[in-house]
Design an enzyme around this catalytic site. Structure first.
Site: not given
Length: 219
Positions: A7, A9, A166
């Site tokens: 991922d 961001d 995240d």
């Protein structure tokens, strides 16, 4: 072929201050109260349309205008000095280590292709990624299409693919695609929430990632 998909961001780069500022601007442009910082960070990883639908309500007539206002605000904010999206500590080292192991690298993100390429170019890492899947190319997470398309592009099988992210959207997407997942504790969803999505591992620092990958794939 082994494939590790990151991922962006909250996993590779810390863009929270930029995202919150742009979200505030988008809502203000329509004379609407901005969501809380916590609410904004909770939707990081979704496509913009899905994010605004979550923050408002499904079918809200302002969603298209909010999406365009956010894009405009993000572009303007990124041009301001000091508004770069910094890499998390250890991210560059893990990306470079994986490249040395001849592991294919990918990105799956709610950002646009333009946005992710700008930030990866800024950090000198764009050429490390063999496949970049974004909200421009596939349904929003947790739909598995981004991972499936990434595997197809590099010729990787599900058992040889790992998603690192995240948010619960990343981990749920990995489950939907039938691949392993590593959750990171430094991003935008709390570790307790991440564990409920049943990642194969939860790490607190990038230094832990190589050992986890060796455990998943063997020596």
């Amino acid at each position: 072929m082994k494939l590790v998909i990151f991922d962006c961001d909250g996993t590779l780069v810390d863009s929270q201050h930029l995202i919150v500022a742009c979200m505030d601007e988008a809502f203000a442009s329509l004379g609407r109260p901005a969501p809380s910082r916590e609410a904004t960070l909770s939707i990081v990883g979704l496509s913009l349309a899905e994010a605004f639908a979550t923050l408002t309500r499904e079918g809200d007539p302002d969603i298209p205008a909010l999406v365009e206002a956010y894009k405009g605000a993000f572009h303007a904010q990124r041009l301001k000095p000091g508004n770069a999206e910094p890499l998390y500590e250890g991210a560059r080292e893990v990306v470079e280590w994986l490249a040395e192991q001849e592991v294919a690298l990918g990105i799956a993100t709610g950002k646009s292709q333009r946005g992710v390429r700008i930030v990866m170019t800024h950090h000198g890492l764009l050429e490390r990624f063999a496949t970049i899947q974004t909200a421009d190319d596939a349904p929003s997470k947790p739909h598995p299409a981004m991972i499936e398309q990434a595997m197809a592009e590099v010729g990787a099988l599900p058992e040889d693919t790992v998603m690192i992210g995240d948010t619960t959207y990343d981990i749920d997407m990995a489950h939907a695609a039938g691949v392993a997942s590593i959750a990171v504790a430094w991003g935008y969803h709390a570790p307790q929430a991440l564990l409920l999505s049943r990642p194969h591992a939860l790490v607190g620092a990038y230094a832990e990632v190589p050992l986890v990958l060796k455990g998943l794939w063997g020596p």
